[in-house]
Scaffold this motif. Sequence first.
Motif, mmCIF file in Angstrom:
data_model
loop_
_atom_site.group_PDB
_atom_site.id
_atom_site.type_symbol
_atom_site.label_atom_id
_atom_site.label_comp_id
_atom_site.label_asym_id
_atom_site.label_seq_id
_atom_site.Cartn_x
_atom_site.Cartn_y
_atom_site.Cartn_z
ATOM 1 N N UNK A 54 -0.864 -9.989 2.113
ATOM 2 C CA UNK A 54 -1.131 -11.171 1.297
ATOM 3 C C UNK A 54 -2.596 -11.552 1.390
ATOM 4 N N UNK A 74 -5.712 -4.328 -5.561
ATOM 5 C CA UNK A 74 -4.704 -5.385 -5.590
ATOM 6 C C UNK A 74 -3.387 -4.923 -6.227
ATOM 7 N N UNK A 75 -3.464 -4.121 -7.277
ATOM 8 C CA UNK A 75 -2.238 -3.668 -7.938
ATOM 9 C C UNK A 75 -1.386 -2.827 -6.992
ATOM 10 N N UNK A 78 0.222 -4.914 -4.395
ATOM 11 C CA UNK A 78 1.391 -5.631 -4.915
ATOM 12 C C UNK A 78 2.615 -4.717 -4.900
ATOM 13 N N UNK A 79 2.404 -3.467 -5.303
ATOM 14 C CA UNK A 79 3.524 -2.524 -5.330
ATOM 15 C C UNK A 79 4.043 -2.270 -3.911
ATOM 16 N N UNK A 81 3.878 -4.348 -1.387
ATOM 17 C CA UNK A 81 4.596 -5.559 -0.967
ATOM 18 C C UNK A 81 6.018 -5.521 -1.494
ATOM 19 N N UNK A 82 6.137 -5.143 -2.748
ATOM 20 C CA UNK A 82 7.460 -5.153 -3.360
ATOM 21 C C UNK A 82 8.388 -4.140 -2.695
ATOM 22 N N UNK A 106 15.214 -11.858 -7.584
ATOM 23 C CA UNK A 106 13.857 -11.905 -8.154
ATOM 24 C C UNK A 106 13.029 -10.638 -7.894
ATOM 25 N N UNK A 107 13.014 -10.089 -6.662
ATOM 26 C CA UNK A 107 12.216 -8.865 -6.451
ATOM 27 C C UNK A 107 12.709 -7.700 -7.309
ATOM 28 N N UNK A 109 14.201 -8.101 -10.259
ATOM 29 C CA UNK A 109 13.825 -8.443 -11.629
ATOM 30 C C UNK A 109 12.365 -8.056 -11.877
ATOM 31 N N UNK A 110 11.519 -8.318 -10.886
ATOM 32 C CA UNK A 110 10.093 -8.013 -11.052
ATOM 33 C C UNK A 110 9.848 -6.524 -11.253
ATOM 34 N N UNK A 111 10.689 -5.686 -10.652
ATOM 35 C CA UNK A 111 10.479 -4.248 -10.833
ATOM 36 C C UNK A 111 11.260 -3.711 -12.021
ATOM 37 N N UNK A 112 11.928 -4.592 -12.746
ATOM 38 C CA UNK A 112 12.598 -4.145 -13.958
ATOM 39 C C UNK A 112 13.929 -3.448 -13.710
ATOM 40 N N UNK B 1 8.943 -6.110 -15.406
ATOM 41 C CA UNK B 1 9.999 -7.058 -15.746
ATOM 42 C C UNK B 1 10.562 -6.733 -17.133
ATOM 43 N N UNK B 2 11.900 -6.747 -17.230
ATOM 44 C CA UNK B 2 12.484 -6.435 -18.534
ATOM 45 C C UNK B 2 12.375 -7.635 -19.450
ATOM 46 N N UNK B 5 14.903 -10.457 -19.164
ATOM 47 C CA UNK B 5 14.678 -11.232 -17.945
ATOM 48 C C UNK B 5 13.502 -12.184 -18.117
ATOM 49 N N UNK B 313 3.836 -12.495 -3.442
ATOM 50 C CA UNK B 313 4.357 -12.007 -2.166
ATOM 51 C C UNK B 313 5.563 -11.102 -2.404
ATOM 52 N N UNK B 314 6.315 -11.396 -3.461
ATOM 53 C CA UNK B 314 7.479 -10.566 -3.757
ATOM 54 C C UNK B 314 7.096 -9.295 -4.502
ATOM 55 N N UNK B 315 5.810 -9.145 -4.777
ATOM 56 C CA UNK B 315 5.364 -7.875 -5.351
ATOM 57 C C UNK B 315 4.936 -7.942 -6.801
ATOM 58 N N UNK B 316 4.797 -9.158 -7.358
ATOM 59 C CA UNK B 316 4.305 -9.241 -8.729
ATOM 60 C C UNK B 316 2.821 -8.906 -8.737
ATOM 61 N N UNK B 317 2.405 -8.070 -9.690
ATOM 62 C CA UNK B 317 0.998 -7.705 -9.763
ATOM 63 C C UNK B 317 0.248 -8.763 -10.565
ATOM 64 N N UNK B 320 1.287 -8.691 -14.054
ATOM 65 C CA UNK B 320 2.589 -9.316 -14.315
ATOM 66 C C UNK B 320 2.477 -10.834 -14.394
ATOM 67 N N UNK B 394 -2.810 -14.601 -3.055
ATOM 68 C CA UNK B 394 -1.453 -14.999 -2.668
ATOM 69 C C UNK B 394 -1.397 -15.947 -1.468
#
Lengths: 227, 404
Positions: A54, A74-75, A78-79, A81-82, A106-107, A109-112, B1-2, B5, B313-317, B320, B394
């Motif tokens: 973070x 940063x990108x 982020x990946x 972290x996820x 939510x995690x 959802x963020x990865x689709x 993210x779809x 969603x 923190x949950x991984x959003x770039x 995103x 973050x």
Amino acid sequence: MIRLEQLCKRYQLGDEPVMALDHVDLGIDAGEYLSVMGPSGSGKSTLLNMLGLLDTPDSGRYWLGDTEVSALGEEARAAQRNRQIGFVFQAYHLIDRLSARENIELPLVLTGTAPEQRRPRVNDLLQRLGLERHADHLPNQLSGGQRQRVAIARAVIRKPALLLADEPTGNLDSHSGQDVIELLEELNDEGITLVMVTHDPNMGQRARRRLWMQDGQLLKDERDAQP
Amino acid sequence: MRSPDLLRFNLRLLTGQWFRSLMTLLATAVGVAAVLLLTGMGEGARRFVLEEFNLLGNDVLIILPGRKETTGGIPPLTGEGTRDLTLGDAEALLRLPGVRTVAPLIVGLAQVEANGRNRELVVVGTSRELFNMRQLQAAQGQVLPDLPLDRAEAVCVIGHAVRGMLYDQQPVLGRWLRTGDRRCRVIGVLEDRGVSLGTDLSESVIIPVASAQQLFNTQGLFRLFVQVQHLELIEPLKPAILDLIQQRHQGERDITLITQDSLLGVFDDVLQLLTLAVGAIAAISLIVAGILIMNITLISVSQRTAEIGLLKALGASERQVHRLFLSEALMMTLIGAALGILIGYGLLWGGHWLWPQFPVSVPLWALLGAVLLAVGVALIFAWLPARKAARLPPVLALKGITHA
Ligand SMILES: Nc1ncnc2c1ncn2[C@@H]1O[C@H](COP(=O)(O)OP(=O)(O)O)[C@@H](O)[C@H]1O
Ligand SMILES: [Mg+2]
């Protein structure tokens, strides 16, 4: 699994520079259970944020697995972290307008991830943490202990290798605090690496390995003999 | 993210702060509705004028006596020719291959007396052909008979308004009417076509062209209308007509030829410009809506710093998070624009219902332009706040409430 080399972080507090992390060297193996203790302002949260990608260090290197993450953009961070890291915060950090289920997924959802794949995984966790009845409740309809369990479910839904908890019991009464610690330890028993910041010595003593910090430096690194 | 969603996530946000969302939505809606309403009215005015002038049809050439050195612009409406345009010219033109019909026109004011009443009215001298060209029909009786052009018959057709002026509700067919010093018999009343911006035939008395020549004591015609057999013949016939007239007028090219299209083109250009200007003014309200969206997005970003930190923190770039805030603004705008389209069309149809003779139609460019502008403005104005959110480190974002 984790290796920190000469990690430094300096913050400017008014005119005075504060060394939040002062040349920290640290190695953590997969599956370890660490507690981080020390007085307020000693750099515990900063260390945890560094581990969780973070925050970025001013100098020094950080390897997570085989990757030198201190060199990533940063990108990519982020990946990482996820995929690799789960966070549990003192203040839960749940999104108020989303139900327990929606917060947990939510995690994903963020990865689709598709809803039909998310659903069984969330259901498993809800059942395991005894939250089935609260799946559709909003955070403000839950007790502190329940909220923190939702937060833990969210942290582990992606099956991360590393679970970071910053004073996870700080806002809880001792009874629900005990529940939460036991849940975290259970996850650790299943193989997740657990690093927990706490200022409660009783809680800290439960970990097999204990770090003490002061003024950004690692003061003491104490571990139980392996059973 | 779809996308579903994302949609659901944003919808939660918008309904969660419904008042704020509603205000932004309304701002966009009012902007879009204003553009549609004003351009719709402008376009309506344009069509109204075009329809009024388009009565002759675009296969008709108009010949004016006198040569004007105008290139574009509104052609001269009064002839100052050196040589008159005569009925002989009209007959010669009719023999030109490709010409279907020719209608002469003489217009003047005369004292008209009938039924003991006296009015100064427009008297139009022409032939039966003009009625065909303008698709004019008689509401009662008949239109002018098919006569040789030089035969002055003592008959007349009166406009709808003239009938009311002179005879009230009495029967008129077969009654006598005096124009200047000549008498003629009423053989027909024109149908009421409402107000016509061209020559208002409803307030005129129409007599055969030869009678009009005697009445006004002139050989010269005011206009000649030439209807061609095919639309494509318009251009090739122009030089032929000019040559013919030159030949007949001792080598002088002393006429001006205009087409319906060139005449209308001028009006069309002016009115279209007007519509555009009015639409542009309305579009300013969309920019105002954009500024509102920027503020809303800024507020949203600062209120949701902790959430941004958490998402990261949950991984959003960064990308995103940026998209998340942009799509929120975009969704609000699209809903607003849809509402605006409903309101705009609703008002236009309401107006059309109240004044049915006024055509309403929103030009496609205005509809697309308004929606695109709204979306563009929203994206541009939300871009900066969204980037601010995306760039938030973050840790700092999370501290937003950790230490609050
Ligand atoms: N974003 C920041 N800006 C300025 N100073 C900071 C910031 N974050 C942490 N610090 C400072 O760094 C030091 C270590 O902070 P922290 O790691 O939060 O301590 P702990 O968690 O052990 O209480 C403290 O002196 C704190 O004031
Ligand atoms: Mg702390």
